[in-house]
Design an enzyme around this catalytic site. Structure first.
Site, PDB file in Angstrom:
ATOM      1  N   SER A  16      -7.133   3.355   1.233  1.00  0.00           N
ATOM      2  CA  SER A  16      -6.532   3.829   2.473  1.00  0.00           C
ATOM      3  C   SER A  16      -6.363   3.842   3.087  1.00  0.00           C
ATOM      4  CB  SER A  16      -4.978   2.789   2.202  1.00  0.00           C
ATOM      5  OG  SER A  16      -4.546   1.508   1.129  1.00  0.00           O
ATOM      6  N   LYS A  57       6.425  -3.565  -3.917  1.00  0.00           N
ATOM      7  CA  LYS A  57       6.349  -4.981  -3.169  1.00  0.00           C
ATOM      8  C   LYS A  57       7.549  -6.307  -2.646  1.00  0.00           C
ATOM      9  CE  LYS A  57       1.759  -4.657  -3.290  1.00  0.00           C
ATOM     10  NZ  LYS A  57       0.028  -6.199  -3.378  1.00  0.00           N
TER      11      LYS A  57
END
Length: 406
Positions: A16, A57
């Protein structure tokens, strides 16, 4: 400068930061946070925007004062914005990412029976995306009526989508299912992006089933997240550019070929030209054995050498962005192919047999080179993504490989 990053529990090998560096001008870091420290971190002022990954999440949903339509519907958040008033906004950019991944793959789930492997946060998103695309979806989990012990009832599945971490670095080589159990399968999607080709995707490739890995999803969701962080729209043309850049930097360059074909010299020159680490498989084998290659052959025989070679290739094949020079006989063991192919582009170097040296090469000394080359020819062809002549100047060989990587 905006302070952004990735929130998760274990993040050592995330791509990322590299991706976000290509997308926007903001600080992007990895935030490894334990479950015990999650509350304090989310309520702190250490960040402005976050991507969220395993296992948080679902956990971060309750912290959000507002959710996007997708995040509200899925109750799964992978993008958080720390708003000026101190409240948190949550979005699910994975949905956009997976839809892009499917579109880019050319696989059409419409009207197909699809299995989603795994029941975590990513599974919810992938299930919703496949249903949006017209698939009939069943989630396979570790318990319940649709578990891994009862896959036979789903032998008619046409699409397999993996949302589990099975096969993800550093546990390369594992797969959640055996694709041979699904004779009607016509598309495999794996959201894992490291390695580039998981064991599941390697099997799909072997069986001739269309397939796609998770890098395109990762890049697409990062683009949508970056837009949220900065409030700036990024054109979709950036997706292929960033994916190509990441692939170029992280894909291993593997050199195979006959003993004496110049793999070490080409690897060294490539390493200098590209600024990459060069790894010599034979050197690592010698270090592991505590003796030279000829001594290994003399004392323990070729079988022991080949076993050590496979161990070394298994370790190095997991890595990213290296140049790996292999021994001339690594192609004689079929199990070495997935080890090299999972993260690499494999180039075969060729050279006129008359130019091949034999000193210090036990098999070359004990075998007629023409016969050895004839035996290994089909093996080199099977392993290689490309073949490059090394009969001319070293600079020409290096330039040919560099151009092939573009």
């Amino acid at each position: 400068m905006l302070r952004c990053g990735l929130l998760g529990e274990t993040l050592g090998h995330s791509y990322s930061p590299m991706i976000h560096h290509e997308l926007g001008e903001y600080d992007y870091r990895l935030f490894e946070v334990s479950k015990e420290d999650l509350d304090a971190f989310l309520c702190s002022d250490r960040w402005d925007g976050l991507n969220v990954t395993i296992p948080y999440k679902k956990a971060v949903v309750s912290y959000c004062a507002e959710l996007s339509e997708a995040a509200e519907r899925l109750q799964s958040v992978n993008t958080l914005i720390h708003r000026p008033d101190g409240t948190l906004y949550g979005d699910n950019t994975d949905l956009f990412g997976f839809l892009y991944m499917v579109r880019r793959s050319g696989i059409d789930p419409a009207g197909k029976k699809a299995l989603v492997l795994g029941s975590g946060g990513a599974s919810v998103t992938v299930k919703a995306a496949l249903e949006q695309l017209g698939a009939d979806v069943t989630v396979i989990s570790r318990s319940g009526p649709d578990d891994y012990d009862h896959l036979d009832r789903h032998a008619d599945a046409q699409i397999i989508a993996n949302t589990t971490p099975v096969g993800m670095y550093p546990h390369n080589g594992a797969a959640a299912v055996d694709l041979r159990r699904f004779p009607r399968c016509e598309g495999v999607l794996d959201i894992v992006y490291n390695p580039a080709r998981t064991a599941l995707l390697l099997q799909a490739e072997e069986l001739g089933i269309p397939h796609a890995g998770g890098l395109s999803m990762l890049v697409a969701q990062a683009k949508r997240s970056s837009e949220q962080f900065t409030g700036t729209v990024i054109g979709d043309e950036a997706l292929e550019r960033v994916e190509r850049t990441v692939n170029h930097r992280l894909r291993n360059i593997i050199l195979i070929g006959m003993p004496g074909s110049g793999k070490s010299a080409v690897a060294a020159a490539l390493g200098k030209a590209l600024g990459r680490e060069v790894v010599e498989a034979d050197e690592l084998i010698s270090q592991r054995a505590g003796m030279s290659i000829p001594e290994i052959f003399a004392r323990s025989g070729e079988e022991t050498f080949r076993k050590l070679e496979t161990e070394v290739l298994a370790e190095q094949g997991k890595r990213s962005g290296i140049i790996l020079s292999t021994g001339g006989g690594c192609v004689t063991r079929p199990e070495n192919y997935p080890l090299l192919h999972q993260n690499g582009t494999i180039f075969r170097l060729t050279r006129d047999l008359a130019k091949l040296p034999t000193e210090g090469r036990p098999i070359s000394q004990a075998t007629d080179l023409a016969q050895l080359c004839a035996r290994r020819e089909p093996l080199y062809r099977r392993f290689a993504d490309g073949t490059v002549s090394n009969d001319g100047a070293l600079e020409v060989t290096v330039q040919t490989i560099k151009e092939a990587l573009l």
